[in-house]
Design a protein around this motif. Structure first.
Motif, PDB file in Angstrom:
ATOM      1  N   TYR A  35      -4.761 -14.253  -7.266  1.00  0.00           N
ATOM      2  CA  TYR A  35      -4.994 -15.555  -7.888  1.00  0.00           C
ATOM      3  C   TYR A  35      -6.157 -16.274  -7.214  1.00  0.00           C
ATOM      4  N   GLN A  36      -6.087 -16.211  -5.860  1.00  0.00           N
ATOM      5  CA  GLN A  36      -7.126 -16.881  -5.076  1.00  0.00           C
ATOM      6  C   GLN A  36      -8.494 -16.293  -5.379  1.00  0.00           C
ATOM      7  N   GLN A  37      -8.531 -14.969  -5.414  1.00  0.00           N
ATOM      8  CA  GLN A  37      -9.801 -14.260  -5.638  1.00  0.00           C
ATOM      9  C   GLN A  37     -10.358 -14.595  -7.026  1.00  0.00           C
ATOM     10  N   ALA A  38      -9.398 -14.572  -8.035  1.00  0.00           N
ATOM     11  CA  ALA A  38      -9.840 -14.830  -9.411  1.00  0.00           C
ATOM     12  C   ALA A  38     -10.447 -16.214  -9.529  1.00  0.00           C
ATOM     13  N   ARG A  39      -9.835 -17.194  -8.836  1.00  0.00           N
ATOM     14  CA  ARG A  39     -10.347 -18.569  -8.893  1.00  0.00           C
ATOM     15  C   ARG A  39     -11.745 -18.638  -8.315  1.00  0.00           C
ATOM     16  N   GLU A  40     -11.909 -17.932  -7.202  1.00  0.00           N
ATOM     17  CA  GLU A  40     -13.229 -17.954  -6.558  1.00  0.00           C
ATOM     18  C   GLU A  40     -14.286 -17.299  -7.455  1.00  0.00           C
ATOM     19  N   GLU A  41     -13.803 -16.212  -8.090  1.00  0.00           N
ATOM     20  CA  GLU A  41     -14.738 -15.502  -8.981  1.00  0.00           C
ATOM     21  C   GLU A  41     -15.182 -16.417 -10.134  1.00  0.00           C
ATOM     22  N   MET A  42     -14.191 -17.148 -10.705  1.00  0.00           N
ATOM     23  CA  MET A  42     -14.496 -18.083 -11.808  1.00  0.00           C
ATOM     24  C   MET A  42     -15.505 -19.130 -11.359  1.00  0.00           C
ATOM     25  N   ARG A  43     -15.266 -19.660 -10.125  1.00  0.00           N
ATOM     26  CA  ARG A  43     -16.136 -20.701  -9.611  1.00  0.00           C
ATOM     27  C   ARG A  43     -17.556 -20.177  -9.440  1.00  0.00           C
ATOM     28  N   ASP A  44     -17.614 -18.939  -8.944  1.00  0.00           N
ATOM     29  CA  ASP A  44     -18.936 -18.339  -8.756  1.00  0.00           C
ATOM     30  C   ASP A  44     -19.663 -18.213 -10.091  1.00  0.00           C
ATOM     31  N   LYS A  45     -18.865 -17.735 -11.097  1.00  0.00           N
ATOM     32  CA  LYS A  45     -19.481 -17.563 -12.429  1.00  0.00           C
ATOM     33  C   LYS A  45     -19.974 -18.917 -12.955  1.00  0.00           C
ATOM     34  N   TYR A  46     -19.112 -19.946 -12.802  1.00  0.00           N
ATOM     35  CA  TYR A  46     -19.481 -21.279 -13.271  1.00  0.00           C
ATOM     36  C   TYR A  46     -20.769 -21.743 -12.604  1.00  0.00           C
ATOM     37  N   LEU A  47     -20.784 -21.511 -11.256  1.00  0.00           N
ATOM     38  CA  LEU A  47     -21.958 -21.959 -10.496  1.00  0.00           C
ATOM     39  C   LEU A  47     -23.207 -21.204 -10.960  1.00  0.00           C
ATOM     40  N   GLN A  48     -22.967 -19.904 -11.263  1.00  0.00           N
ATOM     41  CA  GLN A  48     -24.126 -19.111 -11.719  1.00  0.00           C
ATOM     42  C   GLN A  48     -24.672 -19.673 -13.036  1.00  0.00           C
ATOM     43  N   GLN A  49     -23.724 -19.947 -14.026  1.00  0.00           N
ATOM     44  CA  GLN A  49     -24.149 -20.499 -15.326  1.00  0.00           C
ATOM     45  C   GLN A  49     -24.806 -21.858 -15.142  1.00  0.00           C
ATOM     46  N   GLN A  50     -24.159 -22.665 -14.261  1.00  0.00           N
ATOM     47  CA  GLN A  50     -24.696 -24.002 -13.971  1.00  0.00           C
ATOM     48  C   GLN A  50     -26.130 -23.885 -13.467  1.00  0.00           C
ATOM     49  N   GLY A  51     -26.295 -22.877 -12.593  1.00  0.00           N
ATOM     50  CA  GLY A  51     -27.617 -22.615 -12.024  1.00  0.00           C
ATOM     51  C   GLY A  51     -28.628 -22.308 -13.116  1.00  0.00           C
ATOM     52  N   ILE A  52     -28.160 -21.443 -14.054  1.00  0.00           N
ATOM     53  CA  ILE A  52     -29.083 -21.067 -15.138  1.00  0.00           C
ATOM     54  C   ILE A  52     -29.461 -22.294 -15.957  1.00  0.00           C
ATOM     55  N   ILE A  53     -28.422 -23.107 -16.325  1.00  0.00           N
ATOM     56  CA  ILE A  53     -28.692 -24.296 -17.155  1.00  0.00           C
ATOM     57  C   ILE A  53     -29.609 -25.261 -16.412  1.00  0.00           C
ATOM     58  N   ASP A  54     -29.330 -25.462 -15.103  1.00  0.00           N
ATOM     59  CA  ASP A  54     -30.213 -26.341 -14.316  1.00  0.00           C
ATOM     60  C   ASP A  54     -31.643 -25.832 -14.369  1.00  0.00           C
ATOM     61  N   GLU A  55     -31.723 -24.502 -14.221  1.00  0.00           N
ATOM     62  CA  GLU A  55     -33.039 -23.854 -14.252  1.00  0.00           C
ATOM     63  C   GLU A  55     -33.758 -24.168 -15.561  1.00  0.00           C
ATOM     64  N   VAL A  56     -32.958 -24.021 -16.689  1.00  0.00           N
ATOM     65  CA  VAL A  56     -33.529 -24.270 -18.023  1.00  0.00           C
ATOM     66  C   VAL A  56     -33.992 -25.712 -18.108  1.00  0.00           C
ATOM     67  N   ILE A  57     -33.113 -26.644 -17.687  1.00  0.00           N
ATOM     68  CA  ILE A  57     -33.455 -28.068 -17.789  1.00  0.00           C
ATOM     69  C   ILE A  57     -34.703 -28.373 -16.966  1.00  0.00           C
ATOM     70  N   ILE A  58     -34.755 -27.808 -15.765  1.00  0.00           N
ATOM     71  CA  ILE A  58     -35.927 -28.054 -14.910  1.00  0.00           C
ATOM     72  C   ILE A  58     -37.193 -27.506 -15.589  1.00  0.00           C
ATOM     73  N   SER A  59     -37.034 -26.300 -16.201  1.00  0.00           N
ATOM     74  CA  SER A  59     -38.195 -25.714 -16.900  1.00  0.00           C
ATOM     75  C   SER A  59     -38.647 -26.621 -18.020  1.00  0.00           C
ATOM     76  N   ILE A  60     -37.631 -27.117 -18.814  1.00  0.00           N
ATOM     77  CA  ILE A  60     -37.993 -27.970 -19.957  1.00  0.00           C
ATOM     78  C   ILE A  60     -38.731 -29.213 -19.467  1.00  0.00           C
ATOM     79  N   ILE A  61     -38.182 -29.840 -18.410  1.00  0.00           N
ATOM     80  CA  ILE A  61     -38.799 -31.077 -17.932  1.00  0.00           C
ATOM     81  C   ILE A  61     -40.192 -30.814 -17.347  1.00  0.00           C
ATOM     82  N   SER A  62     -40.291 -29.743 -16.572  1.00  0.00           N
ATOM     83  CA  SER A  62     -41.557 -29.556 -15.857  1.00  0.00           C
ATOM     84  C   SER A  62     -42.600 -28.751 -16.638  1.00  0.00           C
TER      85      SER A  62
END
Ligand code: ADP
Length: 485
Positions: A101-128
């Motif tokens: 359970y613990q591992q799965a939660r961490e994995e989910m968080r990592d995935k979320y952070l990865q997607q978040q990272g991508i979206i941030d990247e996209v937003i930064i690209s759009i702005i800059s």
């Protein structure tokens, strides 16, 4: 019908028509405004949707680009969270329940952070970076045209022709369709939409769209107005013609009443004279000398003649009801007729201190006429000249005839009488028409003489014209065709 009633009806009808026209105009104006508004709303909404779709397209572009970069990074560095079967490189089956359970939660968080990272990247690209992309890459003409067409169709402006241009903040055109006129000054017909609103102000792009057939589109909704307007116009014409006819009829009735009054007056005088003469003959107390009997018989004779003349005039009236008078046509020398009438009339003219002269110059004066009616015509004209003479100036009456172009005869009757005003001149040949000052010398005419004259002359294939100067005199000109043989 009373004149005031006609006027009230006319005013009410005019008011009703004015109201109807005003309502129609108001309705049309509102309808045009509404259609314009509907069109503008649909056009603005379509443009907004195009702008939205362009933003989404650009977001996808940067997203795809960022994903591409991430994928290339993945192949260089082996990301531990990218493998679905393992957590931190261990096979899934090797953990117990709590750990799993613990591992799965961490994995989910990592995935979320990865997607978040991508979206941030996209937003930064759009702005800059987005604003620095070439405008033609961000919004090329083909895409704009296709998107506009689709959105306009969706908004109910199916197949609406349009021209557009992509401009920068200074208003310079970056790209445009062939028919887009940069000088198009039709503000009501030009729609502007900001593209990529997140761009810095100085780098913003604008889409300007112009609809060449907008006016026709708005007006097409008014097609039904034209037949309605035509019917109203027709009603208006019918109404005014009816009113004119009513007034004409009224005038004719008045003229007929005048005619009856005058006729009664004309008949009354000879009848009372004859009746007086008869009473005298009947009166035993009056001694009847031969001179007196002669006097009485002259009175009876004269008054009977007068009465017959009046009856004859009224009978002339029956001529008007026939489209063509029944004429007893015969070849007559007009000079002879004129000479005889002039001779008969001379005494009458001289009685009033005037003179009547005849200048019968026509070499050929043989015309085909009804002698009785032709004589009446000349008689009527001479009679009028005497009736409408000046009080203070002796009457000078001239009758003349001469040939015109070998096949026509011209007869003129000219006087130095009171003359006729221009306004009356146009109407004196009308049935029952009398000049208001016509009751001169206690003359009670019927207004039929000239109408009869014209009717007879026309039936003889001739023409009659009049020239007159008020206060100077009048000249009647009759032209008749000469007999062929
Ligand atoms: P009437 O003499 O019975 O009134 P006519 O039809 O003969 O009717 O003439 C119509 C009108 O034309 C007259 O009322 C008169 O005012 C005018 N008129 C006709 N002949 C003459 C004339 N010779 N001079 C002046 N006015 C004339």
């Amino acid at each position: 019908m009373k004149k005031s009633t006609i006027w009230i009806l006319t005013s009410l009808m005019t008011l009703a028509f004015a109201g109807l026209l005003w309502m129609q105009g108001y309705y049309v104006k509102n309808m045009v405004a509404m259609r314009n508004e509907q069109f503008s709303d649909a056009a603005k909404q379509s443009l907004y949707m195009v702008s939205e779709r362009l933003v989404k397209r650009e977001t996808r572009y940067f997203y795809d680009q960022t994903i591409g970069q991430v994928a290339s990074l993945q192949t260089d560095v082996n990301f531990s969270f990218s493998s679905p079967q393992t957590i931190s490189g261990q096979p899934l089956g090797m953990y117990d329940a709590g750990d799993t359970y613990q591992q799965a939660r961490e994995e989910m968080r990592d995935k979320y952070l990865q997607q978040q990272g991508i979206i941030d990247e996209v937003i930064i690209s759009i702005i800059s970076q987005a604003a620095d992309r070439p405008p033609m890459e961000r919004a090329d003409s083909a895409t704009l045209s296709q998107m506009l067409k689709q959105e306009l169709d969706t908004m109910g402006l199916k197949n609406m022709p349009f021209e557009f241009a992509l401009t920068n903040v200074q208003g310079d055109i970056i790209s445009s369709t062939a028919g887009f006129s940069a000088t198009a000054d039709d503000k009501d017909n030009m729609f502007v939409q900001t593209l990529f609103p997140q761009d810095p102000r100085a780098k913003q792009l604008f889409l300007k769209v112009y609809f060449p057939t907008k006016h026709e589109f708005v007006m097409s909704s008014l097609n039904y107005v034209y037949p309605t307007a035509a019917f109203i116009l027709l009603l208006l014409v019918v109404f005014f013609v009816t009113i004119a006819l009513v007034f004409r009829q009224k005038k004719l009735t008045e003229m007929k009443n005048d005619f009856i009054n005058n006729m009664t007056h004309e008949f009354k005088t000879p009848i009372s004279s004859i009746s007086l003469a008869a009473q005298m003959l009947n009166d035993q107390s009056v001694c009847k000398s031969s001179t007196m009997l002669k006097q009485i018989s002259t009175v009876i004779n004269d008054e009977t003649k007068r009465l017959r003349f009046q009856v004859e005039k009224v009978l002339q009236m029956s001529m008007f009801d026939k489209s063509k008078a029944t004429l007893k046509l015969e070849e007559v020398d007009a000079n002879v007729v004129l000479f005889n009438v002039v001779n008969t009339f001379k005494l009458k003219v001289e009685k009033y201190g005037g003179q009547l002269s005849a200048q019968l110059d026509a070499m050929d004066a043989i015309v085909t006429v009804d002698q009785m009616h032709f004589t009446n015509v000349i008689f009527n004209l001479l009679d009028n000249a005497v009736k409408y003479r000046k009080d203070d100036v002796p009457l000078n009456l001239e009758v003349a005839s001469h040939d015109l172009d070998n096949d026509r005869l011209e007869i003129t009757i000219k006087d130095n009488g009171i003359g006729i005003r221009k306004d009356d001149l146009k109407r004196i040949f009308e049935k029952f028409y009398r000049v208001s000052t016509g009751n001169l010398h206690d003359v009670k005419g019927f207004g039929l003489g000239l109408a009869y004259v014209r009717k007879i002359i026309q039936d003889l294939d001739g023409t009659i014209n009049v020239e007159s100067e008020y206060g100077i005199g009048t000249k009647f000109i009759i032209i008749l065709p000469l007999s062929k043989n």
